[in-house]
Design an enzyme around this catalytic site. Structure first.
Site, PDB file in Angstrom:
ATOM      1  N   ASP A  13      -1.269  -0.307   0.037  1.00 39.18           N
ATOM      2  CA  ASP A  13      -2.233   0.752  -0.156  1.00 39.18           C
ATOM      3  C   ASP A  13      -2.398   1.547   1.104  1.00 39.18           C
ATOM      4  O   ASP A  13      -3.221   2.386   1.396  1.00 39.18           O
ATOM      5  CB  ASP A  13      -3.752   0.211  -0.311  1.00 39.18           C
ATOM      6  CG  ASP A  13      -3.827  -0.904  -1.511  1.00 39.18           C
ATOM      7  OD1 ASP A  13      -3.313  -0.374  -2.661  1.00 39.18           O
ATOM      8  OD2 ASP A  13      -4.386  -1.731  -1.358  1.00 39.18           O
ATOM      9  N   GLU A  14      -1.121   1.897   1.535  1.00 36.50           N
ATOM     10  CA  GLU A  14      -1.024   2.880   3.015  1.00 36.50           C
ATOM     11  C   GLU A  14      -0.987   4.295   2.411  1.00 36.50           C
ATOM     12  O   GLU A  14      -0.891   4.911   3.390  1.00 36.50           O
ATOM     13  CB  GLU A  14       0.237   2.361   3.490  1.00 36.50           C
ATOM     14  CG  GLU A  14       0.293   0.686   4.206  1.00 36.50           C
ATOM     15  CD  GLU A  14       0.790  -0.114   3.372  1.00 36.50           C
ATOM     16  OE1 GLU A  14       1.205   0.158   2.417  1.00 36.50           O
ATOM     17  OE2 GLU A  14       0.899  -1.351   3.716  1.00 36.50           O
ATOM     18  N   LYS A  16       1.719   5.217   0.025  1.00 37.84           N
ATOM     19  CA  LYS A  16       3.065   5.328  -0.370  1.00 37.84           C
ATOM     20  C   LYS A  16       3.443   6.308  -1.344  1.00 37.84           C
ATOM     21  O   LYS A  16       4.185   6.874  -1.275  1.00 37.84           O
ATOM     22  CB  LYS A  16       3.671   3.865  -0.631  1.00 37.84           C
ATOM     23  CG  LYS A  16       3.726   2.871   0.517  1.00 37.84           C
ATOM     24  CD  LYS A  16       4.514   1.681  -0.084  1.00 37.84           C
ATOM     25  CE  LYS A  16       3.644   0.671  -1.014  1.00 37.84           C
ATOM     26  NZ  LYS A  16       2.366   0.284  -0.446  1.00 37.84           N
ATOM     27  N   GLY A  17       2.585   6.277  -2.128  1.00 38.56           N
ATOM     28  CA  GLY A  17       2.632   7.274  -3.594  1.00 38.56           C
ATOM     29  C   GLY A  17       3.070   8.798  -3.059  1.00 38.56           C
ATOM     30  O   GLY A  17       3.961   9.218  -3.629  1.00 38.56           O
ATOM     31  N   GLY A  40       0.319   0.036  -7.714  1.00 36.31           N
ATOM     32  CA  GLY A  40      -0.043   1.359  -8.687  1.00 36.31           C
ATOM     33  C   GLY A  40      -0.271   2.759  -7.840  1.00 36.31           C
ATOM     34  O   GLY A  40      -0.986   2.433  -6.679  1.00 36.31           O
ATOM     35  N   HIS A  41       0.052   3.604  -8.169  1.00 33.35           N
ATOM     36  CA  HIS A  41      -0.367   5.019  -7.156  1.00 33.35           C
ATOM     37  C   HIS A  41      -0.402   6.175  -8.254  1.00 33.35           C
ATOM     38  O   HIS A  41       0.220   6.228  -9.464  1.00 33.35           O
ATOM     39  CB  HIS A  41       0.613   5.264  -6.429  1.00 33.35           C
ATOM     40  CG  HIS A  41       2.137   5.227  -6.654  1.00 33.35           C
ATOM     41  ND1 HIS A  41       2.733   4.330  -6.230  1.00 33.35           N
ATOM     42  CD2 HIS A  41       2.803   6.248  -7.281  1.00 33.35           C
ATOM     43  CE1 HIS A  41       4.135   4.602  -6.480  1.00 33.35           C
ATOM     44  NE2 HIS A  41       3.998   5.867  -7.246  1.00 33.35           N
ATOM     45  N   THR A  42      -1.133   7.229  -7.916  1.00 24.89           N
ATOM     46  CA  THR A  42      -1.131   8.407  -8.877  1.00 24.89           C
ATOM     47  C   THR A  42      -0.532   9.201  -8.124  1.00 24.89           C
ATOM     48  O   THR A  42      -0.525   9.727  -6.881  1.00 24.89           O
ATOM     49  CB  THR A  42      -2.790   8.675  -8.807  1.00 24.89           C
ATOM     50  OG1 THR A  42      -3.661   7.426  -9.245  1.00 24.89           O
ATOM     51  CG2 THR A  42      -3.190   9.885  -9.606  1.00 24.89           C
ATOM     52  N   GLN A 228       3.306  -2.769  -2.554  1.00 28.87           N
ATOM     53  CA  GLN A 228       2.693  -3.695  -1.871  1.00 28.87           C
ATOM     54  C   GLN A 228       2.868  -3.646  -0.305  1.00 28.87           C
ATOM     55  O   GLN A 228       3.016  -2.108   0.028  1.00 28.87           O
ATOM     56  CB  GLN A 228       2.692  -5.171  -2.001  1.00 28.87           C
ATOM     57  CG  GLN A 228       2.087  -5.622  -3.451  1.00 28.87           C
ATOM     58  CD  GLN A 228       2.925  -5.432  -4.647  1.00 28.87           C
ATOM     59  OE1 GLN A 228       4.287  -5.634  -4.538  1.00 28.87           O
ATOM     60  NE2 GLN A 228       2.861  -4.863  -5.660  1.00 28.87           N
ATOM     61  N   THR A 243       1.617 -11.768  -2.071  1.00 30.62           N
ATOM     62  CA  THR A 243       2.195 -11.596  -3.303  1.00 30.62           C
ATOM     63  C   THR A 243       3.492 -12.583  -3.364  1.00 30.62           C
ATOM     64  O   THR A 243       3.616 -13.253  -2.583  1.00 30.62           O
ATOM     65  CB  THR A 243       2.418 -10.152  -3.669  1.00 30.62           C
ATOM     66  OG1 THR A 243       2.559 -10.078  -5.144  1.00 30.62           O
ATOM     67  CG2 THR A 243       3.548  -9.494  -3.058  1.00 30.62           C
ATOM     68  N   LYS A 335      -3.671   9.126   6.367  1.00 30.07           N
ATOM     69  CA  LYS A 335      -5.005   9.020   6.492  1.00 30.07           C
ATOM     70  C   LYS A 335      -5.856   9.081   8.029  1.00 30.07           C
ATOM     71  O   LYS A 335      -6.852   8.492   8.159  1.00 30.07           O
ATOM     72  CB  LYS A 335      -5.597   7.800   5.669  1.00 30.07           C
ATOM     73  CG  LYS A 335      -5.400   7.895   4.130  1.00 30.07           C
ATOM     74  CD  LYS A 335      -6.046   6.543   3.523  1.00 30.07           C
ATOM     75  CE  LYS A 335      -6.629   7.309   2.249  1.00 30.07           C
ATOM     76  NZ  LYS A 335      -7.265   6.059   1.369  1.00 30.07           N
TER      77      LYS A 335
HETATM   78  P1  IMP Z   1      -0.525 -10.642  -7.132  1.00 25.51           P
HETATM   79  O1  IMP Z   1       0.636  -9.612  -6.648  1.00 25.51           O
HETATM   80  O2  IMP Z   1      -1.001  -9.902  -8.219  1.00 25.51           O
HETATM   81  O3  IMP Z   1      -0.048 -11.859  -7.320  1.00 25.51           O
HETATM   82  O4  IMP Z   1      -1.641 -10.620  -6.051  1.00 25.51           O
HETATM   83  C1  IMP Z   1      -1.390 -11.390  -5.052  1.00 25.51           C
HETATM   84  C2  IMP Z   1      -1.985 -10.698  -3.752  1.00 25.51           C
HETATM   85  O5  IMP Z   1      -1.487  -9.307  -3.476  1.00 25.51           O
HETATM   86  C3  IMP Z   1      -3.665 -10.209  -3.883  1.00 25.51           C
HETATM   87  O6  IMP Z   1      -4.166 -10.260  -2.697  1.00 25.51           O
HETATM   88  C4  IMP Z   1      -3.544  -8.648  -4.339  1.00 25.51           C
HETATM   89  O7  IMP Z   1      -4.592  -8.212  -4.157  1.00 25.51           O
HETATM   90  C5  IMP Z   1      -2.341  -8.300  -3.691  1.00 25.51           C
HETATM   91  N1  IMP Z   1      -1.597  -6.973  -4.099  1.00 25.51           N
HETATM   92  C6  IMP Z   1      -0.709  -6.870  -5.128  1.00 25.51           C
HETATM   93  N2  IMP Z   1      -0.659  -5.702  -5.318  1.00 25.51           N
HETATM   94  C7  IMP Z   1      -1.164  -5.056  -4.576  1.00 25.51           C
HETATM   95  C8  IMP Z   1      -0.990  -3.636  -4.551  1.00 25.51           C
HETATM   96  O8  IMP Z   1      -0.493  -2.865  -4.796  1.00 25.51           O
HETATM   97  N3  IMP Z   1      -1.524  -3.003  -3.262  1.00 25.51           N
HETATM   98  C9  IMP Z   1      -2.413  -4.094  -2.333  1.00 25.51           C
HETATM   99  N4  IMP Z   1      -2.626  -5.254  -2.547  1.00 25.51           N
HETATM  100  C10 IMP Z   1      -1.814  -5.695  -3.713  1.00 25.51           C
END
Ligand code: IMP
Length: 434
Positions: A13-14, A16-17, A40-42, A228, A243, A335
């Site tokens: 969530d830095e 990147k999008g 996920g990003h917009t 991530q 993750t 930011k």
């Molecule tokens: P998973 O990737 O769904 O297995 O989640 C494992 C960990 O990674 C959790 O703490 C999630 O909140 C985190 N996580 C997974 N995807 C993202 C992302 O895109 N941004 C921030 N945290 C993420």
């Protein structure tokens, strides 16, 4: 010809999008190499906003090729839904502009279900560890990949061998499910699930290492889009609160099949403060009104799950670690404007662990929970930095903050983003031109 790898240098969530979109205009091919639709990003292009989770950013730009590499776990249902949604917005997605590695692992409904069952069980008992996953089945799918029982994209085309593969997968999953007190899954239901998606997925499949090798030789500019962040890396992150993939830059090679020598510039996207979603250690977390201020001003809610992000001061010790583990060439600092108006700012420069000074976060879970941040304090600035497009637009204290960040992490700022708008970016070094 330089290729560029974009990764998050913190917990995701830095921002990147926006940067990936900005760079994808200069690229010919955009490649995802790990993770899945947990990202996920917009993207906002000409006033239209597009939400992407699994598809690489390049897919919304005409003339670019988007590639999903072998390191990604692909949920075919999420893939089809994302393609359909984008098509409704007028984005044509065909095998001309999207290719998926034939050796990428599939996420099936049983993976998604298992992810949820485990998270729920961990919330109500002491036997599991609640990670706070996105419940998309990411972890369980990677487990099957490493356990050599995964169903991969290419298997959808092989009707002869598919039933035996499903049998092997179910032997494992049904044993697991019996242990969890869950109903077993029938062979027929998985076969049906797979045949229902095959026709939509198979046209996109390709031998990605070969495609990238050919494109690289003809001088195509390749952008690798990480998901991530480095501190969520399965090896280098805050294990087990991570993750299930390698999120560091080296994975761009392994997760796409392009040799590491051709990767080029590594751009670490870095937020001017720190956030994290989900569970796990966070030494500079602020449980006070400043944390709340950062969350509100920075609109810190997860794109995929809508969860509130935890917020805290910039942790230079962590980002310095990411500079090393990723081989970051330069950072995109995002930011900065969220810090506008604060009287003073703190930056974590190292930690105290059991009375000793340390300059990096230790790997042990127990020690990570015990470290205490050591801060330096800087004067804040009152002026707005929103929309600044040159250094001259920034207050002196803001420039000081940026210079301090660079010095502490040991990497220069290549780009400075001062609002979600694409053009509100100060360009110091173009990663593609370096
Ligand atoms: P998973 O990737 O769904 O297995 O989640 C494992 C960990 O990674 C959790 O703490 C999630 O909140 C985190 N996580 C997974 N995807 C993202 C992302 O895109 N941004 C921030 N945290 C993420």
């Amino acid at each position: 010809m330089t290729n560029v790898v974009v990764i998050g240098s913190q917990w995701g969530d830095e921002g990147k999008g926006k940067i990936v979109d900005w760079l994808s205009e200069r690229a010919d091919i955009v490649v995802r190499f790990q993770g899945g639709h947990n990202a996920g990003h917009t993207l906002v292009i000409d006033g239209t906003s597009y939400k992407l989770s699994l598809l690489p950013s390049g897919v919304v730009r005409p003339g670019k090729m988007a590639v999903i590499g072998n390191g990604v776990v692909v949920d075919p249902h999420a893939l089809i839904a994302e393609i359909d949604k984008l098509e409704k917005q007028g984005v044509k997605i065909t095998p001309e502009n999207l290719r998926i590695a034939d050796n990428a692992t599939l996420i099936l409904s049983l993976h998604r279900e298992l992810d949820g069952i485990r998270e729920d069980a961990a919330s109500t008992s002491n036997s599991g560890v609640k990670i706070g996953t996105t419940r998309r089945g990411i972890g369980p799918a990677y487990e099957d990949k490493v356990g050599r029982r995964a169903i991969r994209v290419m298997d959808l085309a092989d009707v002869e061998t598919l039933p035996a593969k499903v049998e092997r997968l179910l032997t494992h999953h049904n044993a697991l499910r019996r242990g969890l007190g869950e109903a077993e899954i029938s062979h027929d239901s998985i076969m049906q699930e797979l045949t229902s998606v095959a026709e939509r997925v198979l046209p996109f499949r390709d031998t990605i290492w070969l495609l990238l090798d050919k494109q690289r030789r003809r001088g195509a500019r390749i952008l690798f889009e990480g998901a991530q962040g480095s501190l969520l890396d399965i090896d280098h992150g805050t294990y087990p609160f991570v993750t299930s993939s390698n999120t560091v830059a080296g994975q761009a090679a392994a997760g796409s099949g392009m040799g590491p020598g051709a990767l080029g510039y590594v751009l670490g996207i870095t937020k001017a403060y720190t956030t994290r979603v989900g569970e796990g250690p966070f030494p500079t977390e602020l449980d006070d009104e400043i944390g709340q201020f950062l969350g509100e001003r920075g609109r810190e809610f997860g794109t995929v799950t809508g969860r509130k992000r935890r917020c805290g001061w910039f942790d230079a010790a962590l980002v310095r670690q990411s500079v090393a583990t990723n081989g970051i060439t330069g950072i995109a600092l995002t930011k900065l404007d969220v810090l506008d108006g604060l009287d003073e700012l703190k930056i974590c420069v190292g930690y105290k662990l059991d009375g000793q000074d340390i300059d990096h976060l230790p790997a042990s879970q127990g020690q990570q929970a015990r470290v205490e941040p050591v801060y330096i304090t800087l004067e804040g600035w009152k002026e707005s930095t929103v929309g600044a497009r040159s250094w001259a637009d920034l207050p002196a204290q803001a420039i000081k903050y940026v210079r301090q960040v660079e010095a502490l992490i040991g990497a220069p700022v290549a780009l400075l983003s001062t609002s979600p708008e694409r053009d509100d970016t100060i360009l110091v070094t173009d990663p593609f031109e370096d």
